[in-house]
Design a protein around this motif. Structure first.
Motif, PDB file in Angstrom:
ATOM      1  N   MET A 191      34.898  52.473  48.134  1.00  0.00           N
ATOM      2  CA  MET A 191      34.306  51.147  47.937  1.00  0.00           C
ATOM      3  C   MET A 191      34.372  50.733  46.462  1.00  0.00           C
ATOM      4  O   MET A 191      34.513  49.563  46.147  1.00  0.00           O
ATOM      5  CB  MET A 191      32.868  51.128  48.434  1.00  0.00           C
ATOM      6  CG  MET A 191      32.236  49.770  48.436  1.00  0.00           C
ATOM      7  SD  MET A 191      30.921  49.569  49.646  1.00  0.00           S
ATOM      8  CE  MET A 191      29.839  50.903  49.196  1.00  0.00           C
ATOM      9  N   ASN A 192      34.263  51.694  45.548  1.00  0.00           N
ATOM     10  CA  ASN A 192      34.348  51.368  44.125  1.00  0.00           C
ATOM     11  C   ASN A 192      35.710  50.804  43.745  1.00  0.00           C
ATOM     12  O   ASN A 192      35.855  50.139  42.722  1.00  0.00           O
ATOM     13  CB  ASN A 192      34.056  52.610  43.283  1.00  0.00           C
ATOM     14  CG  ASN A 192      32.599  53.023  43.355  1.00  0.00           C
ATOM     15  OD1 ASN A 192      31.745  52.203  43.644  1.00  0.00           O
ATOM     16  ND2 ASN A 192      32.322  54.297  43.098  1.00  0.00           N
ATOM     17  N   ASN A 193      36.737  51.089  44.573  1.00  0.00           N
ATOM     18  CA  ASN A 193      38.090  50.627  44.290  1.00  0.00           C
ATOM     19  C   ASN A 193      38.422  49.308  44.984  1.00  0.00           C
ATOM     20  O   ASN A 193      39.558  48.854  44.931  1.00  0.00           O
ATOM     21  CB  ASN A 193      39.099  51.699  44.726  1.00  0.00           C
ATOM     22  CG  ASN A 193      38.929  52.992  43.949  1.00  0.00           C
ATOM     23  OD1 ASN A 193      38.634  52.967  42.757  1.00  0.00           O
ATOM     24  ND2 ASN A 193      39.115  54.125  44.625  1.00  0.00           N
ATOM     25  N   SER A 194      37.447  48.691  45.623  1.00  0.00           N
ATOM     26  CA  SER A 194      37.696  47.451  46.356  1.00  0.00           C
ATOM     27  C   SER A 194      38.077  46.330  45.407  1.00  0.00           C
ATOM     28  O   SER A 194      37.366  46.039  44.441  1.00  0.00           O
ATOM     29  CB  SER A 194      36.439  47.055  47.153  1.00  0.00           C
ATOM     30  OG  SER A 194      36.564  45.736  47.629  1.00  0.00           O
ATOM     31  N   GLY A 195      39.209  45.699  45.695  1.00  0.00           N
ATOM     32  CA  GLY A 195      39.624  44.557  44.896  1.00  0.00           C
ATOM     33  C   GLY A 195      38.750  43.340  45.098  1.00  0.00           C
ATOM     34  O   GLY A 195      38.755  42.417  44.282  1.00  0.00           O
ATOM     35  N   VAL A 196      37.990  43.311  46.194  1.00  0.00           N
ATOM     36  CA  VAL A 196      37.069  42.206  46.466  1.00  0.00           C
ATOM     37  C   VAL A 196      35.749  42.436  45.738  1.00  0.00           C
ATOM     38  O   VAL A 196      35.285  41.597  44.968  1.00  0.00           O
ATOM     39  CB  VAL A 196      36.832  42.049  47.984  1.00  0.00           C
ATOM     40  CG1 VAL A 196      35.750  41.011  48.248  1.00  0.00           C
ATOM     41  CG2 VAL A 196      38.129  41.645  48.671  1.00  0.00           C
ATOM     42  N   PHE A 197      35.132  43.585  45.976  1.00  0.00           N
ATOM     43  CA  PHE A 197      33.820  43.862  45.383  1.00  0.00           C
ATOM     44  C   PHE A 197      33.867  43.924  43.857  1.00  0.00           C
ATOM     45  O   PHE A 197      32.868  43.659  43.195  1.00  0.00           O
ATOM     46  CB  PHE A 197      33.255  45.167  45.929  1.00  0.00           C
ATOM     47  CG  PHE A 197      32.877  45.118  47.392  1.00  0.00           C
ATOM     48  CD1 PHE A 197      32.345  43.961  47.950  1.00  0.00           C
ATOM     49  CD2 PHE A 197      33.057  46.225  48.209  1.00  0.00           C
ATOM     50  CE1 PHE A 197      32.002  43.911  49.293  1.00  0.00           C
ATOM     51  CE2 PHE A 197      32.707  46.184  49.558  1.00  0.00           C
ATOM     52  CZ  PHE A 197      32.189  45.029  50.095  1.00  0.00           C
ATOM     53  N   SER A 198      35.028  44.264  43.300  1.00  0.00           N
ATOM     54  CA  SER A 198      35.141  44.396  41.846  1.00  0.00           C
ATOM     55  C   SER A 198      35.100  43.050  41.128  1.00  0.00           C
ATOM     56  O   SER A 198      34.994  43.001  39.908  1.00  0.00           O
ATOM     57  CB  SER A 198      36.443  45.112  41.487  1.00  0.00           C
ATOM     58  OG  SER A 198      37.574  44.352  41.890  1.00  0.00           O
ATOM     59  N   GLN A 199      35.138  41.960  41.879  1.00  0.00           N
ATOM     60  CA  GLN A 199      35.176  40.628  41.259  1.00  0.00           C
ATOM     61  C   GLN A 199      33.793  40.047  40.989  1.00  0.00           C
ATOM     62  O   GLN A 199      33.670  38.888  40.587  1.00  0.00           O
ATOM     63  CB  GLN A 199      35.972  39.677  42.149  1.00  0.00           C
ATOM     64  CG  GLN A 199      37.426  40.062  42.296  1.00  0.00           C
ATOM     65  CD  GLN A 199      38.215  39.045  43.114  1.00  0.00           C
ATOM     66  OE1 GLN A 199      38.157  37.840  42.859  1.00  0.00           O
ATOM     67  NE2 GLN A 199      38.950  39.525  44.100  1.00  0.00           N
ATOM     68  N   GLY A 200      32.745  40.827  41.199  1.00  0.00           N
ATOM     69  CA  GLY A 200      31.384  40.353  40.941  1.00  0.00           C
ATOM     70  C   GLY A 200      30.457  41.528  40.720  1.00  0.00           C
ATOM     71  O   GLY A 200      30.883  42.638  40.405  1.00  0.00           O
TER      72      GLY A 200
ATOM     73  N   LEU B 230      25.043  41.116  46.655  1.00  0.00           N
ATOM     74  CA  LEU B 230      26.238  40.702  45.924  1.00  0.00           C
ATOM     75  C   LEU B 230      25.940  39.426  45.145  1.00  0.00           C
ATOM     76  O   LEU B 230      25.540  38.420  45.727  1.00  0.00           O
ATOM     77  CB  LEU B 230      27.394  40.455  46.901  1.00  0.00           C
ATOM     78  CG  LEU B 230      27.694  41.583  47.905  1.00  0.00           C
ATOM     79  CD1 LEU B 230      28.607  41.074  49.008  1.00  0.00           C
ATOM     80  CD2 LEU B 230      28.317  42.775  47.214  1.00  0.00           C
ATOM     81  N   ASN B 231      26.154  39.465  43.856  1.00  0.00           N
ATOM     82  CA  ASN B 231      25.900  38.303  42.995  1.00  0.00           C
ATOM     83  C   ASN B 231      27.113  37.985  42.119  1.00  0.00           C
ATOM     84  O   ASN B 231      27.950  38.852  41.856  1.00  0.00           O
ATOM     85  CB  ASN B 231      24.712  38.562  42.069  1.00  0.00           C
ATOM     86  CG  ASN B 231      23.360  38.491  42.754  1.00  0.00           C
ATOM     87  OD1 ASN B 231      22.332  38.688  42.118  1.00  0.00           O
ATOM     88  ND2 ASN B 231      23.324  38.241  44.054  1.00  0.00           N
ATOM     89  N   ASN B 232      27.174  36.724  41.679  1.00  0.00           N
ATOM     90  CA  ASN B 232      28.163  36.258  40.694  1.00  0.00           C
ATOM     91  C   ASN B 232      29.602  36.363  41.196  1.00  0.00           C
ATOM     92  O   ASN B 232      30.520  36.678  40.433  1.00  0.00           O
ATOM     93  CB  ASN B 232      28.014  37.014  39.365  1.00  0.00           C
ATOM     94  CG  ASN B 232      26.664  36.775  38.724  1.00  0.00           C
ATOM     95  OD1 ASN B 232      25.992  35.793  39.027  1.00  0.00           O
ATOM     96  ND2 ASN B 232      26.260  37.667  37.843  1.00  0.00           N
ATOM     97  N   TYR B 233      29.788  36.087  42.471  1.00  0.00           N
ATOM     98  CA  TYR B 233      31.133  36.019  43.044  1.00  0.00           C
ATOM     99  C   TYR B 233      31.557  34.562  43.184  1.00  0.00           C
ATOM    100  O   TYR B 233      30.767  33.725  43.638  1.00  0.00           O
ATOM    101  CB  TYR B 233      31.172  36.681  44.423  1.00  0.00           C
ATOM    102  CG  TYR B 233      31.114  38.187  44.382  1.00  0.00           C
ATOM    103  CD1 TYR B 233      32.281  38.947  44.391  1.00  0.00           C
ATOM    104  CD2 TYR B 233      29.892  38.847  44.326  1.00  0.00           C
ATOM    105  CE1 TYR B 233      32.240  40.331  44.353  1.00  0.00           C
ATOM    106  CE2 TYR B 233      29.841  40.236  44.280  1.00  0.00           C
ATOM    107  CZ  TYR B 233      31.017  40.976  44.295  1.00  0.00           C
ATOM    108  OH  TYR B 233      30.958  42.345  44.250  1.00  0.00           O
ATOM    109  N   THR B 234      32.785  34.274  42.787  1.00  0.00           N
ATOM    110  CA  THR B 234      33.338  32.939  43.018  1.00  0.00           C
ATOM    111  C   THR B 234      34.195  32.911  44.275  1.00  0.00           C
ATOM    112  O   THR B 234      34.750  31.878  44.626  1.00  0.00           O
ATOM    113  CB  THR B 234      34.189  32.500  41.810  1.00  0.00           C
ATOM    114  OG1 THR B 234      35.228  33.454  41.590  1.00  0.00           O
ATOM    115  CG2 THR B 234      33.326  32.380  40.556  1.00  0.00           C
ATOM    116  N   LEU B 235      34.298  34.054  44.957  1.00  0.00           N
ATOM    117  CA  LEU B 235      35.075  34.147  46.188  1.00  0.00           C
ATOM    118  C   LEU B 235      34.423  33.360  47.319  1.00  0.00           C
ATOM    119  O   LEU B 235      33.208  33.141  47.316  1.00  0.00           O
ATOM    120  CB  LEU B 235      35.194  35.605  46.619  1.00  0.00           C
ATOM    121  CG  LEU B 235      35.914  36.569  45.677  1.00  0.00           C
ATOM    122  CD1 LEU B 235      35.731  38.001  46.156  1.00  0.00           C
ATOM    123  CD2 LEU B 235      37.402  36.230  45.620  1.00  0.00           C
ATOM    124  N   ASN B 236      35.224  32.979  48.288  1.00  0.00           N
ATOM    125  CA  ASN B 236      34.697  32.415  49.521  1.00  0.00           C
ATOM    126  C   ASN B 236      33.814  33.448  50.209  1.00  0.00           C
ATOM    127  O   ASN B 236      34.144  34.638  50.239  1.00  0.00           O
ATOM    128  CB  ASN B 236      35.862  32.014  50.426  1.00  0.00           C
ATOM    129  CG  ASN B 236      35.404  31.354  51.704  1.00  0.00           C
ATOM    130  OD1 ASN B 236      34.899  32.013  52.611  1.00  0.00           O
ATOM    131  ND2 ASN B 236      35.594  30.047  51.796  1.00  0.00           N
TER     132      ASN B 236
END
Length: 409
Positions: A1-10, A384-390
């Motif tokens: 999970m630490n390597n997730s390209g999605v979760f790493s964006q916030g 999850l905070n500070n994500y600009t993702l959909n």
């Protein structure tokens, strides 16, 4: 999970716990504070369940004299609400011979919560709170294909202005008036629509609405400390139904009003801050990190919790609320509420996620119970905070993680 390209964006916090073994299976930023959005409703639910139980709501406080019935609100949200339509109060008031006097306690309840945005006034998710809600404090407009629109309550029939030329379906309320502009064109004739719009409430409006329902005058009187005199409470709707709707569809209005019901039950007054403070001191004193908690719904970005505090709360709920009730209150993955389109179980299998969602701008959350293929019930909390993702991208990534856990443990 630490390597997730999605979760790493916030900014992500996650914790997974086996409550039976009291073992943490995974933790990341579990001691950091996050804006929880509607995960706040977990705290509202637990506090309400502790204070109100699972029986009937106290919908009315009253003093009955020879010539007068003096009454005031408890914050009960079910009174003539379009989804509950509880008429207990109306039947009671119709059948008493005394003159009716409603005590004005409206000043105890600010219409909007701390940290709410002023421009939410036209949206159902920011319906006004009040000491004495009627009709859920909303106008419900509905339309079936090729039929005229319907209004509930009929009280607002003359408040609708039809703007046929808008070119599309729309309804909005003017900022400071209960005047609604409704637009629809011929291309929309086949639409089936139900939408709720808040109305501005006040003691005079509520008294007038009630008078029309009971068929006799309802006068408003100043609050002169009637709650300090001996008074009775009128039971109304089952609070179970309120918990379920609040949790499943993440109903902000019900969440706010539940906390006022808690205050009425504990203090015979309507004080959100007092109810929250009481819960933190008496019900939640053993949480690992003190919640920063300001409203019932989670609309305020001033709320902040840590994942490990949410996990501790989930453990308390599991210990004190039967699992069958939890399943009836919480949204179920692939089946009901706000997660009916996500976290779907394998074909022919029962739901494996029972959890509360949370969504604000740049904030997303999911916390609850995960049932593994081996039959274990695990506690998890995603904040999850500070994500600009959909938001759907975040949900899909969470779904991958939770499905893998479901199959692994």
């Amino acid at each position: 999970m630490n390597n997730s390209g999605v979760f790493s964006q916030g900014h992500m916090g996650f914790m997974l716990v086996d409550p039976d073994k009291k073992k943490t299976l995974y933790a990341h930023n579990e001691d950091k504070y996050f804006i929880p959005a509607s995960n706040t409703k977990l705290f509202t639910f637990y506090t309400s369940y502790k204070a109100l139980g699972d029986g009937l709501i106290s919908g009315l406080n009253y003093i009955q004299k020879e010539d007068s019935l003096i009454f005031w609100g408890t914050g009960d949200p079910t009174f003539l609400h379009p989804d509950f339509k509880d008429t207990t109060i109306i039947e009671f008031l119709k059948n008493v011979p005394q003159e009716l006097y409603m005590v004005n306690t409206f000043a105890q309840v600010p219409a909007f919560g701390e940290g709410w945005s002023w421009d939410w006034y036209n949206n159902y998710y920011a319906t006004e709170r009040s000491a004495f809600p009627v009709y859920g404090n909303v106008l419900r407009l509905s339309k079936s294909p090729n039929e005229q629109h319907g209004i509930y309550p009929a009280y607002f029939d003359e408040a609708i202005i039809e703007d046929i030329s808008t070119g599309k379906f729309s309804i909005y309320r003017e900022h400071k008036d209960n005047i609604y502009h409704f637009g629809i064109n011929r291309e929309d004739d086949n639409l089936s629509i139900t939408t709720d719009k808040p109305f501005i409430t006040s003691p005079d409006i509520v008294a007038d609405m009630m008078a029309k329902e009971v068929g006799k005058p309802v006068k408003t009187i100043d609050n002169k400390g009637y709650h300090k005199l001996p008074f009775k409470k009128l039971p109304t709707a089952k609070v179970d139904s309120v918990y379920a709707q609040m949790m499943k569809i993440s109903d902000n209005f019900l969440a706010e009003q539940l906390m006022y019901l808690v205050s009425d039950t504990l203090f015979d007054s309507l004080d959100m801050r007092a109810a929250i403070a009481y819960s933190k001191t008496n019900y939640l004193k053993d949480l690992p990190d003190e919640p920063r908690w300001v409203d019932g719904s989670g609309l305020s970005s001033k709320n902040m919790f840590t994942p490990r505090t949410v996990i501790a709360l989930l453990a308390k709920i599991r210990e004190e609320v039967p699992m069958e009730k939890i399943k009836s209150y919480f949204p179920a993955g692939g089946e009901s509420g706000t997660i009916r389109n996500f976290y779907k179980p394998d074909e022919g299998m029962p739901a494996y996620i029972y959890a509360k969602t949370g969504t604000l701008t740049m904030s997303n959350a999911l916390s609850g119970y995960l049932i593994t293929k081996s039959g274990k019930t695990l506690l998890f909390s995603f904040l999850l905070n500070n994500y600009t993702l959909n938001a759907n991208e975040l949900k899909q990534e969470m779904e991958k993680v939770l499905y893998q856990i479901h199959h692994t443990y």
